[in-house]
Design a protein around this motif. Structure first.
Motif, PDB file in Angstrom:
ATOM      1  N   UNK A 152       0.832  -1.198   0.000  1.00  0.00           N
ATOM      2  CA  UNK A 152       0.000   0.000   0.000  1.00  0.00           C
ATOM      3  C   UNK A 152       0.872   1.254   0.000  1.00  0.00           C
ATOM      4  N   UNK A 153       1.954   1.224   0.782  1.00  0.00           N
ATOM      5  CA  UNK A 153       2.855   2.381   0.858  1.00  0.00           C
ATOM      6  C   UNK A 153       3.541   2.637  -0.481  1.00  0.00           C
ATOM      7  N   UNK A 154       3.960   1.570  -1.143  1.00  0.00           N
ATOM      8  CA  UNK A 154       4.686   1.723  -2.406  1.00  0.00           C
ATOM      9  C   UNK A 154       3.801   2.242  -3.527  1.00  0.00           C
ATOM     10  N   UNK A 155       2.491   2.103  -3.345  1.00  0.00           N
ATOM     11  CA  UNK A 155       1.564   2.654  -4.352  1.00  0.00           C
ATOM     12  C   UNK A 155       1.649   4.185  -4.419  1.00  0.00           C
ATOM     13  N   UNK A 156       2.158   4.810  -3.352  1.00  0.00           N
ATOM     14  CA  UNK A 156       2.228   6.275  -3.305  1.00  0.00           C
ATOM     15  C   UNK A 156       3.504   6.835  -3.925  1.00  0.00           C
ATOM     16  N   UNK A 157       4.493   5.983  -4.163  1.00  0.00           N
ATOM     17  CA  UNK A 157       5.781   6.535  -4.602  1.00  0.00           C
ATOM     18  C   UNK A 157       6.119   6.138  -6.035  1.00  0.00           C
ATOM     19  N   UNK A 158       7.021   6.904  -6.641  1.00  0.00           N
ATOM     20  CA  UNK A 158       7.427   6.649  -8.014  1.00  0.00           C
ATOM     21  C   UNK A 158       8.308   5.413  -8.111  1.00  0.00           C
ATOM     22  N   UNK A 159       8.410   4.897  -9.337  1.00  0.00           N
ATOM     23  CA  UNK A 159       9.163   3.658  -9.544  1.00  0.00           C
ATOM     24  C   UNK A 159      10.632   3.809  -9.153  1.00  0.00           C
ATOM     25  N   UNK A 160      11.216   4.934  -9.438  1.00  0.00           N
ATOM     26  CA  UNK A 160      12.652   5.086  -9.177  1.00  0.00           C
ATOM     27  C   UNK A 160      12.970   5.120  -7.675  1.00  0.00           C
ATOM     28  N   UNK A 161      11.961   5.455  -6.849  1.00  0.00           N
ATOM     29  CA  UNK A 161      12.193   5.536  -5.404  1.00  0.00           C
ATOM     30  C   UNK A 161      11.751   4.272  -4.659  1.00  0.00           C
ATOM     31  N   UNK A 162      11.083   3.368  -5.329  1.00  0.00           N
ATOM     32  CA  UNK A 162      10.476   2.223  -4.632  1.00  0.00           C
ATOM     33  C   UNK A 162      11.492   1.395  -3.849  1.00  0.00           C
ATOM     34  N   UNK A 163      12.626   1.113  -4.452  1.00  0.00           N
ATOM     35  CA  UNK A 163      13.628   0.281  -3.787  1.00  0.00           C
ATOM     36  C   UNK A 163      14.114   0.918  -2.492  1.00  0.00           C
ATOM     37  N   UNK A 164      14.400   2.223  -2.522  1.00  0.00           N
ATOM     38  CA  UNK A 164      14.893   2.912  -1.329  1.00  0.00           C
ATOM     39  C   UNK A 164      13.801   3.075  -0.274  1.00  0.00           C
ATOM     40  N   UNK A 165      12.560   3.341  -0.729  1.00  0.00           N
ATOM     41  CA  UNK A 165      11.446   3.458   0.221  1.00  0.00           C
ATOM     42  C   UNK A 165      11.221   2.125   0.924  1.00  0.00           C
ATOM     43  N   UNK A 166      11.232   1.022   0.165  1.00  0.00           N
ATOM     44  CA  UNK A 166      11.030  -0.313   0.752  1.00  0.00           C
ATOM     45  C   UNK A 166      12.140  -0.633   1.754  1.00  0.00           C
TER      46      UNK A 166
END
Length: 400
Positions: free
Chosen positions: A268-282
């Motif tokens: 659900x959290x990753x749905x809010x962020x762009x693809x390029x940031x997903x790895x770092x957000x996770x």
């Protein structure tokens, strides 16, 4: 069972006219003819036992029931269409065991049909496969009757007695396209699945249920079903963020700790962020649920908000709203927490179900969907049921 030896002389006699593979294994080959003749011989022996006298012999004087010729029956099997002459008696009381009345298939053909159905093939695909591989032309009705036999197995499985205690139960719902019986429109219906882990560390699918939508009210009925089938206590229930879900669980199992599914929350959290940031957000979210305790976890959430809050302002508040259902598992040892937050068990089950159902655009009925999903679950459990690194000796699992 007695081992039977066929003499070399008999084999030589049988093979005397065989010159190629087709003579032996073809549609009119020796193997098929031998199979037919042996079956007819066994049927004749059954009738002899039923009537009490040998062929060409005389029955007892007072006996009215006698041999009455034979009826040709074409059975479907691995060899294609197999014509068999079934012997008859005059009063119709003879019921052979080898080929029962009403039987139309031999050689495990039902199992083949069910296996193809379990692989996700449609009725049309199964018919085409049987005709291409076995030269059999079967009706859609025959395939439906073969797969409908699974529903009896599903009923027994769905109503079986369960363990009194499950340390962990994962509760989830998937969406499957099913034609509604009343409106005749295809709808995205909810398939509810409960996956338990026994005290011995074995995965066990407790049941599946189909409803029009996912809701806490229906989950309450699922909880009551588990209670009625013998479940007395659940230590940890891992759920998604559905509103009212914890209340539905605690209404039936008041001592159960309700834990939000971390995987659902991360997705659900990753749905809010762009693809390029997903790895770092996770990666930064992982610091929250892999913290040593709830205090460190809250600090990690604050650090995450400081790092990403301005760019993605919706992520941290979504974790705070679910915080009371996020932090309970910090009370358990790391080995138990890992099983909960990785959710490999329920994820692998969902993957098996989705892989099986994706080949079907939609299902004509709830029963059709139930049959296929049950067969997928059966295959899932055959693949291995043990949870890796299950903390069997841990006191927190053995008792509250």
């Amino acid at each position: 069972m007695t081992t039977m030896t066929i003499s070399k002389e008999l084999l030589d006699e049988l093979l005397s006219g065989v010159e190629n593979a087709d003579d032996l294994l073809g549609d009119k080959g020796l193997m098929k003819e031998l199979k037919v003749r042996l079956m007819e011989r066994m049927l004749g022996a059954e009738l002899t036992a039923h009537l009490g006298y040998e062929p060409h012999g005389e029955p007892a004087r007072q006996q009215s029931n006698r041999r009455n010729g034979a009826t040709r029956k074409v059975l479907k099997g691995n060899d294609g269409a197999v014509p068999i002459d079934i012997p008859r008696d005059r009063d119709g009381s003879f019921e052979p065991e080898l080929i029962r009345k009403g039987q139309t298939r031999i050689d495990g053909m039902d199992d083949k049909i069910i296996g193809l159905y379990a692989a996700g093939l449609s009725t049309r695909d199964i018919r085409a496969h049987l005709e291409e591989v076995y030269g059999l032309q079967v009706s859609a009705d025959l395939i439906s009757r073969a797969t409908d036999a699974v529903l009896e197995e599903v009923s027994d499985w769905q109503n079986r007695a369960l363990e009194p205690i499950y340390p962990i139960v994962f509760l989830d719902a998937l969406r499957v396209k099913i034609r509604d019986a009343e409106s005749r429109q295809v709808k995205n219906k909810a398939v509810y699945v409960a996956l338990g882990v026994t005290p011995e560390g074995e995965r066990e699918v407790l049941g599946l249920w189909i409803a029009n939508t996912e809701g806490a009210k229906f989950w309450l009925s699922v909880m009551n079903n588990l209670r009625n089938r013998g479940v007395e206590d659940i230590l940890i229930a891992v759920v998604d963020g559905l509103k009212g879900f914890p209340d539905a669980i605690n209404a039936v199992f008041p001592e159960t700790t309700v834990q939000t599914c971390i995987v659902h929350l991360v997705r659900h959290s990753l749905n809010f962020c762009g693809w390029k940031d997903r790895k770092n957000v996770a990666k930064d979210l992982k610091r929250i649920y892999q913290a040593t305790d709830d205090v460190e976890a809250e600090k990690a959430l604050a650090d995450f908000e400081a790092e990403w809050g301005r760019k993605y302002p919706s992520i941290a508040p979504s974790w705070r709203r679910a915080w009371q259902e996020v932090i309970p598992f910090f009370a358990f040892p790391p080995a138990v927490r890992k099983i909960i937050y990785t959710t490999n068990a329920i994820e692998s089950l969902n993957r098996v179900i989705r892989k099986t159902t994706k080949t079907r655009g939609s299902f004509p009925t709830d029963d059709a969907a139930t049959k296929l999903i049950y067969l997928a679950i059966r295959n899932f459990e055959k693949a291995g049921r043990c949870v890796r690194e299950w903390p069997l000796s841990d006191a927190s699992i053995a008792c509250r």
